[in-house]
Design a protein around this motif. Structure first.
Motif, PDB file in Angstrom:
ATOM      1  N   PRO A  14     -10.859   2.080   0.439  1.00 34.08           N
ATOM      2  CA  PRO A  14     -11.380   0.771  -0.006  1.00 34.08           C
ATOM      3  C   PRO A  14     -10.986  -0.376   0.918  1.00 34.08           C
ATOM      4  O   PRO A  14     -11.572  -1.468   0.836  1.00 34.08           O
ATOM      5  CB  PRO A  14     -10.762   0.589  -1.392  1.00 34.08           C
ATOM      6  N   CYS A  15     -10.004  -0.168   1.766  1.00 32.25           N
ATOM      7  CA  CYS A  15      -9.443  -1.275   2.552  1.00 32.25           C
ATOM      8  C   CYS A  15      -9.589  -1.106   4.050  1.00 32.25           C
ATOM      9  O   CYS A  15      -9.235  -2.002   4.806  1.00 32.25           O
ATOM     10  CB  CYS A  15      -7.965  -1.452   2.198  1.00 32.25           C
ATOM     11  N   SER A  16     -10.063   0.034   4.480  1.00 32.57           N
ATOM     12  CA  SER A  16     -10.086   0.290   5.917  1.00 32.57           C
ATOM     13  C   SER A  16     -11.341   1.052   6.321  1.00 32.57           C
ATOM     14  O   SER A  16     -11.491   2.227   5.990  1.00 32.57           O
ATOM     15  CB  SER A  16      -8.821   1.085   6.279  1.00 32.57           C
ATOM     16  N   GLY A  17     -12.231   0.356   7.009  1.00 36.20           N
ATOM     17  CA  GLY A  17     -13.470   0.987   7.473  1.00 36.20           C
ATOM     18  C   GLY A  17     -13.593   0.865   8.979  1.00 36.20           C
ATOM     19  O   GLY A  17     -12.583   0.830   9.692  1.00 36.20           O
ATOM     20  N   ILE A  31      -1.608  -7.538  -2.441  1.00 39.39           N
ATOM     21  CA  ILE A  31      -1.047  -6.590  -3.412  1.00 39.39           C
ATOM     22  C   ILE A  31      -2.185  -5.851  -4.134  1.00 39.39           C
ATOM     23  O   ILE A  31      -2.127  -4.639  -4.329  1.00 39.39           O
ATOM     24  CB  ILE A  31      -0.102  -7.307  -4.400  1.00 39.39           C
ATOM     25  N   SER A  32      -3.249  -6.582  -4.482  1.00 39.35           N
ATOM     26  CA  SER A  32      -4.404  -5.933  -5.124  1.00 39.35           C
ATOM     27  C   SER A  32      -5.020  -4.891  -4.202  1.00 39.35           C
ATOM     28  O   SER A  32      -5.467  -3.829  -4.655  1.00 39.35           O
ATOM     29  CB  SER A  32      -5.472  -6.966  -5.491  1.00 39.35           C
ATOM     30  N   CYS A  33      -5.048  -5.189  -2.905  1.00 39.45           N
ATOM     31  CA  CYS A  33      -5.573  -4.215  -1.941  1.00 39.45           C
ATOM     32  C   CYS A  33      -4.689  -2.976  -1.915  1.00 39.45           C
ATOM     33  O   CYS A  33      -5.189  -1.846  -1.856  1.00 39.45           O
ATOM     34  CB  CYS A  33      -5.639  -4.829  -0.540  1.00 39.45           C
ATOM     35  N   GLY A  34      -3.381  -3.192  -1.969  1.00 40.89           N
ATOM     36  CA  GLY A  34      -2.448  -2.060  -2.011  1.00 40.89           C
ATOM     37  C   GLY A  34      -2.687  -1.209  -3.241  1.00 40.89           C
ATOM     38  O   GLY A  34      -2.706   0.028  -3.169  1.00 40.89           O
ATOM     39  N   VAL A  35      -2.907  -1.864  -4.368  1.00 42.06           N
ATOM     40  CA  VAL A  35      -3.168  -1.147  -5.621  1.00 42.06           C
ATOM     41  C   VAL A  35      -4.509  -0.397  -5.529  1.00 42.06           C
ATOM     42  O   VAL A  35      -4.622   0.747  -5.988  1.00 42.06           O
ATOM     43  CB  VAL A  35      -3.143  -2.126  -6.823  1.00 42.06           C
ATOM     44  N   ALA A  36      -5.502  -1.041  -4.898  1.00 40.81           N
ATOM     45  CA  ALA A  36      -6.816  -0.381  -4.733  1.00 40.81           C
ATOM     46  C   ALA A  36      -6.649   0.939  -3.976  1.00 40.81           C
ATOM     47  O   ALA A  36      -7.256   1.958  -4.328  1.00 40.81           O
ATOM     48  CB  ALA A  36      -7.782  -1.305  -3.984  1.00 40.81           C
ATOM     49  N   SER A  70       0.826  -1.214   0.000  1.00 40.32           N
ATOM     50  CA  SER A  70       0.000   0.000   0.000  1.00 40.32           C
ATOM     51  C   SER A  70       0.857   1.259   0.000  1.00 40.32           C
ATOM     52  O   SER A  70       2.023   1.226   0.362  1.00 40.32           O
ATOM     53  CB  SER A  70      -0.902   0.009   1.246  1.00 40.32           C
ATOM     54  N   PRO A  71       0.282   2.388  -0.386  1.00 41.42           N
ATOM     55  CA  PRO A  71       1.027   3.651  -0.331  1.00 41.42           C
ATOM     56  C   PRO A  71       0.966   4.280   1.064  1.00 41.42           C
ATOM     57  O   PRO A  71       1.485   5.366   1.260  1.00 41.42           O
ATOM     58  CB  PRO A  71       0.292   4.517  -1.356  1.00 41.42           C
ATOM     59  N   LEU A  72       0.302   3.602   2.009  1.00 38.08           N
ATOM     60  CA  LEU A  72       0.142   4.179   3.345  1.00 38.08           C
ATOM     61  C   LEU A  72       1.098   3.547   4.349  1.00 38.08           C
ATOM     62  O   LEU A  72       1.467   2.388   4.209  1.00 38.08           O
ATOM     63  CB  LEU A  72      -1.299   3.974   3.824  1.00 38.08           C
ATOM     64  N   ALA A  73       1.461   4.338   5.344  1.00 41.91           N
ATOM     65  CA  ALA A  73       2.361   3.834   6.377  1.00 41.91           C
ATOM     66  C   ALA A  73       1.718   3.982   7.746  1.00 41.91           C
ATOM     67  O   ALA A  73       1.106   4.993   8.054  1.00 41.91           O
ATOM     68  CB  ALA A  73       3.673   4.610   6.346  1.00 41.91           C
ATOM     69  N   SER A  74       1.841   2.942   8.538  1.00 46.23           N
ATOM     70  CA  SER A  74       1.322   2.971   9.891  1.00 46.23           C
ATOM     71  C   SER A  74       2.511   2.985  10.848  1.00 46.23           C
ATOM     72  O   SER A  74       3.278   2.033  10.874  1.00 46.23           O
ATOM     73  CB  SER A  74       0.456   1.724  10.099  1.00 46.23           C
ATOM     74  N   GLU A  93     -15.543   3.209  -8.015  1.00 46.98           N
ATOM     75  CA  GLU A  93     -16.088   1.868  -8.257  1.00 46.98           C
ATOM     76  C   GLU A  93     -14.975   0.850  -8.535  1.00 46.98           C
ATOM     77  O   GLU A  93     -14.993  -0.276  -8.052  1.00 46.98           O
ATOM     78  CB  GLU A  93     -17.028   1.947  -9.474  1.00 46.98           C
ATOM     79  N   TYR A  94     -13.978   1.277  -9.282  1.00 45.76           N
ATOM     80  CA  TYR A  94     -12.915   0.355  -9.683  1.00 45.76           C
ATOM     81  C   TYR A  94     -12.087  -0.076  -8.468  1.00 45.76           C
ATOM     82  O   TYR A  94     -11.861  -1.263  -8.244  1.00 45.76           O
ATOM     83  CB  TYR A  94     -12.008   1.013 -10.729  1.00 45.76           C
ATOM     84  N   ALA A  95     -11.680   0.901  -7.653  1.00 41.78           N
ATOM     85  CA  ALA A  95     -10.892   0.591  -6.446  1.00 41.78           C
ATOM     86  C   ALA A  95     -11.705  -0.269  -5.486  1.00 41.78           C
ATOM     87  O   ALA A  95     -11.187  -1.225  -4.901  1.00 41.78           O
ATOM     88  CB  ALA A  95     -10.443   1.884  -5.764  1.00 41.78           C
ATOM     89  N   ALA A  96     -12.989   0.064  -5.351  1.00 44.13           N
ATOM     90  CA  ALA A  96     -13.860  -0.695  -4.453  1.00 44.13           C
ATOM     91  C   ALA A  96     -13.996  -2.141  -4.933  1.00 44.13           C
ATOM     92  O   ALA A  96     -13.894  -3.089  -4.148  1.00 44.13           O
ATOM     93  CB  ALA A  96     -15.234  -0.033  -4.371  1.00 44.13           C
ATOM     94  N   SER A  97     -14.173  -2.325  -6.232  1.00 50.88           N
ATOM     95  CA  SER A  97     -14.329  -3.674  -6.787  1.00 50.88           C
ATOM     96  C   SER A  97     -13.067  -4.499  -6.591  1.00 50.88           C
ATOM     97  O   SER A  97     -13.126  -5.690  -6.296  1.00 50.88           O
ATOM     98  CB  SER A  97     -14.640  -3.621  -8.287  1.00 50.88           C
ATOM     99  N   LEU A  98     -11.923  -3.850  -6.761  1.00 52.09           N
ATOM    100  CA  LEU A  98     -10.640  -4.546  -6.624  1.00 52.09           C
ATOM    101  C   LEU A  98     -10.446  -5.049  -5.188  1.00 52.09           C
ATOM    102  O   LEU A  98     -10.036  -6.192  -4.967  1.00 52.09           O
ATOM    103  CB  LEU A  98      -9.511  -3.579  -7.008  1.00 52.09           C
ATOM    104  N   ALA A  99     -10.776  -4.199  -4.225  1.00 55.38           N
ATOM    105  CA  ALA A  99     -10.652  -4.592  -2.810  1.00 55.38           C
ATOM    106  C   ALA A  99     -11.627  -5.724  -2.491  1.00 55.38           C
ATOM    107  O   ALA A  99     -11.271  -6.718  -1.863  1.00 55.38           O
ATOM    108  CB  ALA A  99     -10.906  -3.386  -1.911  1.00 55.38           C
ATOM    109  N   LEU A 100     -12.855  -5.572  -2.979  1.00 53.89           N
ATOM    110  CA  LEU A 100     -13.886  -6.572  -2.706  1.00 53.89           C
ATOM    111  C   LEU A 100     -13.537  -7.918  -3.345  1.00 53.89           C
ATOM    112  O   LEU A 100     -13.714  -8.986  -2.755  1.00 53.89           O
ATOM    113  CB  LEU A 100     -15.221  -6.052  -3.253  1.00 53.89           C
ATOM    114  N   MET A 101     -13.022  -7.863  -4.557  1.00 52.23           N
ATOM    115  CA  MET A 101     -12.642  -9.092  -5.265  1.00 52.23           C
ATOM    116  C   MET A 101     -11.544  -9.835  -4.495  1.00 52.23           C
ATOM    117  O   MET A 101     -11.548 -11.052  -4.421  1.00 52.23           O
ATOM    118  CB  MET A 101     -12.161  -8.733  -6.661  1.00 52.23           C
ATOM    119  N   SER A 102     -10.619  -9.085  -3.904  1.00 52.92           N
ATOM    120  CA  SER A 102      -9.544  -9.712  -3.125  1.00 52.92           C
ATOM    121  C   SER A 102     -10.127 -10.492  -1.954  1.00 52.92           C
ATOM    122  O   SER A 102      -9.723 -11.620  -1.681  1.00 52.92           O
ATOM    123  CB  SER A 102      -8.585  -8.650  -2.595  1.00 52.92           C
TER     124      SER A 102
END
Ligand SMILES: [Zn+2]
Length: 345
Positions: free
Chosen positions: A239-242, A225-230, A122-126, A189-198
């Motif tokens: 798309p990955c963190s709620g 990796i797909s989640c990171g791309v999303a 992902s492009p994010l850092a914790s 929609e695209y990012a959401a679908s990618l995360a959901l598909m993973s």
């Protein structure tokens, strides 16, 4: 939008480093950031291979991922002036690398040695010590080189945690859509679908997620990796963190759990799916089959800590609208939800 230019996943892929640096036009010098263990597992090989191609290499061992570690890496960058960084390790080493690199405008290559969460791509850092329990935007990796042989040496529990972090996308995407409807927040929609598909792919492949099965590690890696791309496409962790992640962050803040990030998010996903009126039982069943925790006790948490975390979660990030803000549950309602999903007894 920043996306990785090369993603290489499979057995023995570390050996392809010389070819990757050549394609990317990297001539060095390079700085490898690793932990003691991840240096043994993969960092040393990365160093040898780079040196064989004539690239000058410096190496820095870090233990944790605090702001002090980031500053130490930045100091080394200023002295060594690398053209590229290699983050070798689990989430913390890679996060420290991506953030220090972002501050100093140096790209980084991600070489994961564990698959415990989606930070490897992902492009994010914790980071600890930033005053925020959640991730901040840094930079996407220039390349990801994931060797399943190196990853197979990590504890199995980290794979289970990674699966939990991917399952979290079921509710993260719902929260994102909710924020779009209620708050007119950007929704892709695209990012959401990618995360959901993973998340769907991991749920469908529970049978191959067995210890020692390299196919399982590969499926999980591709999902992470797909989640990171999303997240790169969305430009945020949305798309990955709620709210399931906010629940996990709250547990971390209270130090009320022994669970890993993905394990806590998995349990959070059960309860948030319940709040959405979704099929939470199916999520619980999938996590159980993966051998992931589904109760407070299995997380090593007290019942009241879980309830307190759920009650507190919505206040961690007021700018992030989720179902928890919409429902504004009382402590009693939080207890009821945790009981209904059998997370507490
Ligand atoms: Zn996560």
């Amino acid at each position: 939008m920043q996306l990785p230019r090369e993603v290489i996943v499979g057995k023995g892929t570390l050996q392809r480093i010389p070819e990757v640096v050549k394609r990317l036009g990297l001539k060095g010098p390079a700085l490898i950031v690793a932990g003691k263990k991840s240096y043994e597992i993969a960092g040393k090989t990365v160093r040898d291979l780079l040196e064989q191609t004539g690239i000058a290499v410096d190496m820095l061992l870090v233990q944790t991922a605090t702001i002090r570690d980031v500053l130490t890496i930045e100091e080394r960058i200023t002295e060594w002036k690398p053209q590229v960084l290699f983050g070798v390790g689990g989430g913390t080493k890679i996060d420290a690398t991506k953030l220090s690199g972002a501050h100093q405008e140096i790209p980084y290559i991600s070489v994961p040695t564990t698959v415990s969460h989606d930070g490897i791509a992902s492009p994010l850092a914790s980071l600890k010590g930033l005053g925020k329990p959640y991730s901040i935007m840094a930079q996407a990796p220039l390349a990801i080189i994931a060797d399943t042989e190196a990853i197979a040496q990590a504890p199995w529990r980290s794979v289970v945690s990674g699966c939990g972090d991917v399952m979290a996308k079921f509710t993260a995407v719902k929260d994102w859509k909710l924020a779009h409807i209620k708050k007119n927040e950007y929704y892709g929609e695209y990012a959401a679908s990618l995360a959901l598909m993973s998340a769907k792919l991991v749920a469908q492949n529970v049978e191959v997620m067995r210890e020692g099965n390299e196919e399982g590690a590969r499926v999980l890696l591709e999902a992470l990796i797909s989640c990171g791309v999303a997240m790169s496409i969305a430009g945020s962790s949305r798309p990955c963190s709620g709210s399931e992640h906010l629940f996990s962050h709250a547990l971390d803040m209270f130090k009320g759990s022994q669970g890993m990030h993905g394990e806590q998010c998995g349990v959070g996903t059960i309860i948030i799916a319940y709040l959405y009126g979704e099929n939470w039982k199916r999520i619980r069943e999938t996590l159980k089959r993966l051998g992931a925790p589904t109760t407070a006790r299995e997380l090593g948490a007290k019942d009241e800590e879980v309830v307190r975390a759920l009650d507190f979660a919505s206040t961690i990030r007021p700018d992030r609208y989720t179902i928890l803000q919409k429902l504004n549950l009382s402590y009693e309602e939080c207890t009821k939800a945790a009981k209904a999903t059998q997370i507490i007894s």
